[in-house]
Design an enzyme around this catalytic site. Structure first.
Site, PDB file in Angstrom:
ATOM      1  N   GLU A 107      -7.898  -0.770  -1.250  1.00 31.66           N
ATOM      2  CA  GLU A 107      -7.999  -2.221  -1.039  1.00 31.66           C
ATOM      3  C   GLU A 107      -8.351  -2.803  -2.396  1.00 31.66           C
ATOM      4  O   GLU A 107      -9.445  -2.600  -2.894  1.00 31.66           O
ATOM      5  CB  GLU A 107      -9.069  -2.496   0.026  1.00 31.66           C
ATOM      6  CG  GLU A 107      -8.914  -3.861   0.645  1.00 31.66           C
ATOM      7  CD  GLU A 107      -9.815  -4.857  -0.018  1.00 31.66           C
ATOM      8  OE1 GLU A 107      -9.338  -5.510  -0.970  1.00 31.66           O
ATOM      9  OE2 GLU A 107     -10.971  -4.980   0.400  1.00 31.66           O
ATOM     10  N   CYS A 116     -12.206 -10.494  -3.258  1.00 36.45           N
ATOM     11  CA  CYS A 116     -10.857  -9.984  -3.528  1.00 36.45           C
ATOM     12  C   CYS A 116      -9.790 -10.903  -2.952  1.00 36.45           C
ATOM     13  O   CYS A 116      -8.719 -11.034  -3.512  1.00 36.45           O
ATOM     14  CB  CYS A 116     -10.716  -8.570  -2.991  1.00 36.45           C
ATOM     15  SG  CYS A 116     -11.289  -8.404  -1.314  1.00 36.45           S
ATOM     16  N   LYS A 148     -20.028   6.185  -2.563  1.00 33.55           N
ATOM     17  CA  LYS A 148     -20.585   5.789  -3.855  1.00 33.55           C
ATOM     18  C   LYS A 148     -20.564   4.269  -3.988  1.00 33.55           C
ATOM     19  O   LYS A 148     -19.512   3.664  -4.138  1.00 33.55           O
ATOM     20  CB  LYS A 148     -19.818   6.400  -5.030  1.00 33.55           C
ATOM     21  CG  LYS A 148     -20.637   6.224  -6.323  1.00 33.55           C
ATOM     22  CD  LYS A 148     -19.835   6.226  -7.579  1.00 33.55           C
ATOM     23  CE  LYS A 148     -19.172   4.916  -7.886  1.00 33.55           C
ATOM     24  NZ  LYS A 148     -20.100   3.811  -8.278  1.00 33.55           N
ATOM     25  N   GLY A 188      -7.757   1.504  -8.865  1.00 37.21           N
ATOM     26  CA  GLY A 188      -6.946   1.970  -7.738  1.00 37.21           C
ATOM     27  C   GLY A 188      -5.804   2.849  -8.213  1.00 37.21           C
ATOM     28  O   GLY A 188      -5.496   3.884  -7.622  1.00 37.21           O
ATOM     29  N   GLY A 244     -11.748  -1.964  -4.864  1.00 34.66           N
ATOM     30  CA  GLY A 244     -12.125  -2.353  -6.211  1.00 34.66           C
ATOM     31  C   GLY A 244     -10.925  -2.869  -6.964  1.00 34.66           C
ATOM     32  O   GLY A 244      -9.985  -3.389  -6.362  1.00 34.66           O
ATOM     33  N   THR A 282      -7.466  -3.174  -9.153  1.00 33.31           N
ATOM     34  CA  THR A 282      -6.158  -2.521  -9.075  1.00 33.31           C
ATOM     35  C   THR A 282      -6.052  -1.435 -10.142  1.00 33.31           C
ATOM     36  O   THR A 282      -5.473  -0.381  -9.916  1.00 33.31           O
ATOM     37  CB  THR A 282      -5.045  -3.572  -9.221  1.00 33.31           C
ATOM     38  OG1 THR A 282      -5.114  -4.436  -8.070  1.00 33.31           O
ATOM     39  CG2 THR A 282      -3.667  -2.944  -9.274  1.00 33.31           C
ATOM     40  N   GLU A 283      -6.659  -1.697 -11.284  1.00 29.92           N
ATOM     41  CA  GLU A 283      -6.622  -0.726 -12.377  1.00 29.92           C
ATOM     42  C   GLU A 283      -7.234   0.618 -11.946  1.00 29.92           C
ATOM     43  O   GLU A 283      -6.631   1.675 -12.128  1.00 29.92           O
ATOM     44  CB  GLU A 283      -7.418  -1.332 -13.532  1.00 29.92           C
ATOM     45  CG  GLU A 283      -7.378  -0.590 -14.808  1.00 29.92           C
ATOM     46  CD  GLU A 283      -8.430  -1.163 -15.768  1.00 29.92           C
ATOM     47  OE1 GLU A 283      -8.985  -2.249 -15.482  1.00 29.92           O
ATOM     48  OE2 GLU A 283      -8.692  -0.500 -16.778  1.00 29.92           O
ATOM     49  N   GLU A 328      -6.345 -11.781 -11.921  1.00 28.85           N
ATOM     50  CA  GLU A 328      -7.507 -11.986 -11.066  1.00 28.85           C
ATOM     51  C   GLU A 328      -8.708 -12.284 -11.962  1.00 28.85           C
ATOM     52  O   GLU A 328      -9.106 -11.442 -12.763  1.00 28.85           O
ATOM     53  CB  GLU A 328      -7.756 -10.722 -10.242  1.00 28.85           C
ATOM     54  CG  GLU A 328      -8.887 -10.859  -9.264  1.00 28.85           C
ATOM     55  CD  GLU A 328      -9.099  -9.607  -8.416  1.00 28.85           C
ATOM     56  OE1 GLU A 328      -9.102  -8.495  -8.981  1.00 28.85           O
ATOM     57  OE2 GLU A 328      -9.269  -9.745  -7.193  1.00 28.85           O
TER      58      GLU A 328
END
Ligand code: NAI
Length: 805
Positions: free
Chosen positions: A264, A298, A190, A247, A242, A244-245, A395
């Site tokens: 990642e 990233c 996706k 993730g 993508g 961290t949230e 970030e």
């Protein structure tokens, strides 16, 4: 303007790349796309627009994938799996090679389309993204070819769900798809909702080279489609790049499902400039670190750490350089910085910059103005920033760099590691000793010495800490799409196998083992009551409780201390402090492990008797368990200085050192059976690689582990390297899984316990290895020892060092 004028001003004129090839491709599809499932495009449905960030114009309509679309795609991937695997490594290598060639043949289409959909300069898509994509497929054609020889005993995981972001749409596709294909997996990908076009174009290329239908499926849509994909129960593996949230959400969504996961995630990578660095090169490095891809990278070097003595000079040079950067249309070949992906991202950047100013940092932007039309943001430098400031910790994912100063290398390392992230770091110094002294101290998956943002298919890429786990690229990346053959088809534990120890229930009545004076009391003294083992010392459990350890027929063999959450926390603290073990040489660790084996062997009869009394096995079987434990210690003593890293041959003027580094603090939770051997089998590889361990031994039969205290004491194991907490397995496991100082956790126990560990690990996103309720045969070396254990006990750091001409 005349030629003469141009000679006078030396200004750049426009140098636009034609967009005809991409427009023709869009038109050919009527600017409307369905999903790519089972080798064909579906009819477009519930479409939404994708835009060109350079001017906000609509490029095409793409479909919002539903649960049903996802299910169809996963079904197609499942169906295609046996055929794809039956092709074998060489067969798949041919397809990967064809894909690489085809990407090269259509390089212009891909580069222009990517620049249109993403807004990034054509210079980058043409010279970096697309060539790296082709390189990735070539490299992985090689892994497919060599799979059987290079990964013996490993097999493909199965059907993969892959979710990727918008910052490098095609490159992230390549990082996900190429290794998955090479290893023999099929997949549903996706792409991000902002940038779906290059994935659809790639799917078309795949069909053109004859990739069997269903091997690669592309379903477009936003986060809801992503969620439907990762939640689908037909997947064996999920790979995500993508925020961290998200993730974290995915970690939760996959917990307990037996799904292999790689994440990642975000970063806030330090860019360290020492006073002896070539400052002009370092300033060009900053340009690449934070203004490449508009800073939407990233691993962007978004925290500039400069040695105090040269800080003013660096700032001055940097401000001068910022004046000469050119920002504008993506298809102009003379452009350095393109547009931001979407208004929502632009707003995020503006909000954080405003916050930085409000928090008192100095903000510098060049004097030139960004284009009015489209979603542009100027390059931005913050000085006078505190490490704790929001803009130094969050970030921003835009062209914004914050700068701080340091005085000593130690202070540089401390500042660099003052982040919850750990994706990459860049170190600038002319002193190779300094660079190589600092590199291992940085908590980051990639360290670039005197370079930055360089990538290659032969080198692994991935994070430490909340930047995620797993690697993409290189040999280390292949393992993310493989699993050991022994792990498939193992029997499942019976509920009885891992039931909480019967004696623990007596605790409701509050059985205390020690009276005020410290004498062991309440149970008849069958044996000495052991304590916990924390920081190299025996320690009473916080609650002062013990539970009886029952042998065959319910006879009490002894008592074991009942550890609680406080004991676990103390043990973790001791492990954190026990860094001497991690700093010891591999040879030194080997010596200690041999010594452990020697001392265990000396006391073999005692351990045999203990095992026999607890578990009721025959004398012969008990002897076999001790003997196998001694051998296992030998195995890992042998491996301590032999599980070495690699030097990846990346196509730049450097060596890329792939170092196997320990996690530092690991938690290990053991099953009940083979109480000595399982404990040793899990502990020894972790120790051999330099980890400090908090171990929870067999809950039912913990005395084989507690008997080891004296062996540990007499074998030169430094304080804090091994910490042992006995008690109720899943209670202790829950505390360990939640603990932020634990970087990796192994759990061998029930399926429910494993699910809990995966779920609870989201806090610091520790890497977990759980057995999903499957029972291993610890006596079988194929299952009970080997490189998979060592691989799981380490993480690869890739250090890029300039070398040669
Ligand atoms: P995101 O993490 O939401 O999006 C990445 C991908 O995940 C997209 O394909 C999205 O559709 C999908 N996704 C979103 N929610 C999902 C869910 N619940 N389950 C499964 N898939 C889901 O990132 P977003 O919103 O595009 O950007 C937000 C911030 O994330 C950025 O400002 C940036 O700071 C960071 N980011 C970091 C990236 C990195 O590589 N480190 C890449 C993209 C964004």
């Amino acid at each position: 303007m005349s030629v003469r004028d141009i000679f006078e001003t030396m200004d750049y004129g426009p140098a636009p790349e034609a967009d005809d090839v991409a427009i023709a491709w869009l038109e050919r599809h009527g600017r409307r796309f369905g999903h790519f499932v089972g080798g064909r495009f579906t009819k477009p449905a519930s479409t939404f627009a994708t835009f060109h960030p350079g001017d906000g114009s609509e490029l095409a309509q793409v479909s919002q994938g539903t649960d049903k679309d996802v299910a169809k795609a996963v079904g197609a991937a499942r169906e295609a799996l046996p055929g794809w695997q039956a092709l074998g490594g060489h067969g798949r290598a041919r397809y990967l090679y064809a894909l690489a060639r085809h990407v090269q043949k259509h390089a212009r289409l891909m580069a222009v389309l990517e620049s249109l959909d993403n807004g990034k300069p054509i210079r980058e898509t043409r010279d970096i993204d697309v060539p790296l994509v082709a390189r990735h497929f070539y490299h992985h054609a090689g892994w497919a070819q060599l799979l059987e020889q290079e990964f013996p005993g490993y097999q493909a995981v199965g059907v993969c769900g892959q979710v990727i972001p918008w910052n490098f749409p095609l490159l992230m596709l390549a990082w996900k798809v190429a290794p998955a294909l090479a290893a023999g997996n099929t997949m549903v990908l996706k792409p991000a909702e902002f940038t779906p076009l290059s994935a659809l174009a790639f799917a078309e290329l795949a069909a053109e080279v004859g990739l069997p239908p269903g091997v690669l499926n592309v379903v477009t849509g936003d986060g809801r489609t992503g969620a439907a994909l990762v939640e689908h129960d037909g997947l064996d593996k999920v790979a995500f790049t993508g925020s961290t949230e998200v993730g974290r959400i995915i970690r939760g969504a996959t917990a307990g499902r037996g799904v292999k996961l790689s994440l990642e995630l975000g970063g806030k990578s330090p860019f360290i400039v020492f006073d002896d660095a070539d400052l002009d090169s370092a300033v060009e490095g900053v340009v690449d670190a934070i203004w490449f891809n508009q800073g939407q990278v990233c691993c962007a070097g978004s925290r500039l750490l400069v040695q105090e003595s040269v800080a003013a000079k660096v700032e001055h040079k940097l401000r001068e350089r910022m004046e000469t950067l050119r920002e504008g249309p993506a298809l102009d070949k003379g452009i350095d910085i393109g547009a931001i992906i979407a208004p929502v991202q632009l707003e995020k950047i503006e909000r954080l910059v405003a916050q930085g100013k409000a928090e008192g940092a100095q903000c510098y932007q060049p004097s030139w103005a960004v284009p009015q039309q489209g979603w542009y943001y100027p390059p931005t430098l913050f000085t006078n920033v505190a490490s704790a400031a929001t803009i130094a910790q969050e970030e921003i994912f835009g062209p914004v760099i914050v700068s701080m100063t340091f005085r000593t290398p130690a202070e540089a390392v401390e500042l660099a590691n003052d982040s919850r992230y750990g994706l990459a770091a860049s170190v600038w110094t002319e002193n190779v000793n300094l660079a190589l002294d600092v590199a291992p101290k940085l908590k980051a998956g990639v360290v670039w010495a005197n370079c930055t943002n360089v990538f290659d298919a032969a080198s692994g890429f991935g994070g430490y800490r909340e930047s995620g786990f797993g690697r993409e690229g290189g040999r280390e990346g292949m393992y993310e799409y493989l699993e050991p053959a022994w792990a498939k088809g193992l029997p499942t534990y019976d509920a009885d196998d891992l039931a909480p120890p019967a004696g623990a229930e007596a605790l409701a009545e509050g059985v205390s083992a020690w009276d005020e004076d410290g004498a062991s009391t309440p149970f008849p003294a069958i044996d000495r009551t052991p304590k916990l083992y924390v920081g190299g010392k025996q320690k009473r459990p916080d609650g002062n409780y013990v539970y009886p350890v029952l042998g065959e027929g319910g006879t009490r063999v002894g008592d074991a201390p009942l550890g609680n959450r406080k004991d676990v926390r103390d043990a973790v603290e001791a492990a954190v402090k026990g860094s001497a073990w991690t700093k010891a040489t591999a040879h030194g660790r080997a010596q200690v492990l041999y010594y452990l084996a020697e001392n265990l062997s000396l006391r073999a009869p005692e351990f045999e008797e203990r095992i026999r009394a607890m578990t009721g096995v025959t004398k012969r079987q008990a002897a076999r368990e001790v003997e196998t434990s001694v051998r296992r210690l030998f195995t890992y003593a042998a491996y301590a200085d032999k599980y070495d890293g690699q030097v990846h041959p990346t196509p730049y003027r450097n060596v890329t050192l792939a170092m196997n580094e320990p996690w530092d603090v690991m938690a290990i939770v053991c099953p009940d059976e083979a109480p000595l051997l399982a404990f040793v089998s899990l502990l020894a590889p972790a120790l051999a690689m330099g980890n400090r361990v908090v171990a929870v031994p067999s809950a039912r039969w913990p005395l084989a582990a507690t008997d080891l205290y004296q062996v540990l004491d007499t074998s030169d194991v430094p304080a804090g390297a091994v910490n042992i907490v006995t008690g109720v397995r899943d209670e202790l496991a829950a505390v360990l899984a939640k603990h932020d100082a634990v970087q990796a956790m192994w759990y061998v126990g029930s399926a429910d316990g494993g699910a809990m560990v995966e779920r609870e690990s989201v806090g610091n996103l520790k890497a977990t290895w759980v057995n999903f309720g499957k029972k291993r045969d610890w006596f079988d070396p194929a299952q009970g020892e080997g490189r998979e254990y060592l691989r799981r006990a380490t993480r690869v750091k890739n250090i890029w060092v300039p070398y040669g001409e």
